[in-house]
Design a protein around this motif. Structure first.
Motif, PDB file in Angstrom:
ATOM      1  N   GLN A  12      45.759  41.447  34.949  1.00  0.00           N
ATOM      2  CA  GLN A  12      44.953  42.662  35.123  1.00  0.00           C
ATOM      3  C   GLN A  12      44.233  43.005  33.812  1.00  0.00           C
ATOM      4  O   GLN A  12      43.052  43.337  33.814  1.00  0.00           O
ATOM      5  N   ALA A  33      40.007  44.921  39.206  1.00  0.00           N
ATOM      6  CA  ALA A  33      41.055  44.117  38.577  1.00  0.00           C
ATOM      7  C   ALA A  33      42.298  44.081  39.469  1.00  0.00           C
ATOM      8  O   ALA A  33      42.910  43.027  39.653  1.00  0.00           O
ATOM      9  N   SER A  34      42.658  45.221  40.044  1.00  0.00           N
ATOM     10  CA  SER A  34      43.814  45.280  40.941  1.00  0.00           C
ATOM     11  C   SER A  34      43.601  44.406  42.166  1.00  0.00           C
ATOM     12  O   SER A  34      44.527  43.735  42.631  1.00  0.00           O
ATOM     13  N   VAL A  43      44.123  40.706  41.264  1.00  0.00           N
ATOM     14  CA  VAL A  43      45.547  40.407  41.127  1.00  0.00           C
ATOM     15  C   VAL A  43      46.205  40.356  42.508  1.00  0.00           C
ATOM     16  O   VAL A  43      47.022  39.475  42.788  1.00  0.00           O
TER      17      VAL A  43
END
Length: 164
Positions: free
Chosen positions: A96, A109-110, A113
């Motif tokens: 992240q 970013a989340s 991931v």
């Protein structure tokens, strides 16, 4: 050997709120950040041109990555970027942060991931680490395409060449 995710990311390789196609911009920067360690891995693994071609064409869905060595190269790059945990799986926090460092907002970013984590779960049982990582990378690529976040290859090459 550990597991990685392409281009966390292969991977990985995302921007919160930019004006024009923020997610594609982020994926472009993440990918070029990932590729920066390619030369080191190329030397260490004595990679030949077919691996470089696999990585160059990675974002093209029609390009089927079938070479086990490509998975090994992704593992090498992920280790150098500290994207793996002690068990050889993606380190969520580091992945992240890597995405955010390369322009991703928290939400994007989340999501990156999350896609990688889901792909890892699908391929948990593969014994050969390099083949497993290759399948995770292909799964990740498909997930990014489904969101229409894939970067253009020409733009990535230009980014990488500019920074060399």
């Amino acid at each position: 050997m550990g597991s990685c995710n392409v281009f966390v990311a292969l991977v990985v390789l995302t921007v919160g709120v930019r004006e024009i196609e923020p997610s594609k911009d982020a994926m472009k920067y993440i990918t070029s950040g990932f590729v920066k360690v390619l030369e080191e891995c190329k030397q260490e693994l004595n990679m030949n041109d077919h691996i470089i071609a696999d990585l160059f064409h990675y974002w093209k869905l029609e390009y089927t990555l079938l070479n086990r060595d490509t998975g090994c190269a992704i593992i090498c790059m992920s280790k150098k970027l500290e994207l793996l945990d002690a068990n050889g799986r993606m380190h969520h926090g580091n992945a992240q942060e890597f995405a955010k460092k390369h322009g991703a907002g928290d939400e994007v970013a989340s999501k990156i991931v999350q896609i990688i984590h889901e792909c890892e779960k699908k391929h948990e049982r593969d014994d050969d680490e390099c083949l497993r990582v290759l399948e995770v990378a292909k799964c990740f690529r498909t997930g990014i395409h489904e969101l229409d976040w894939q970067p253009k290859v020409e733009v990535i090459v230009e980014e990488v060449l500019t920074e060399m």
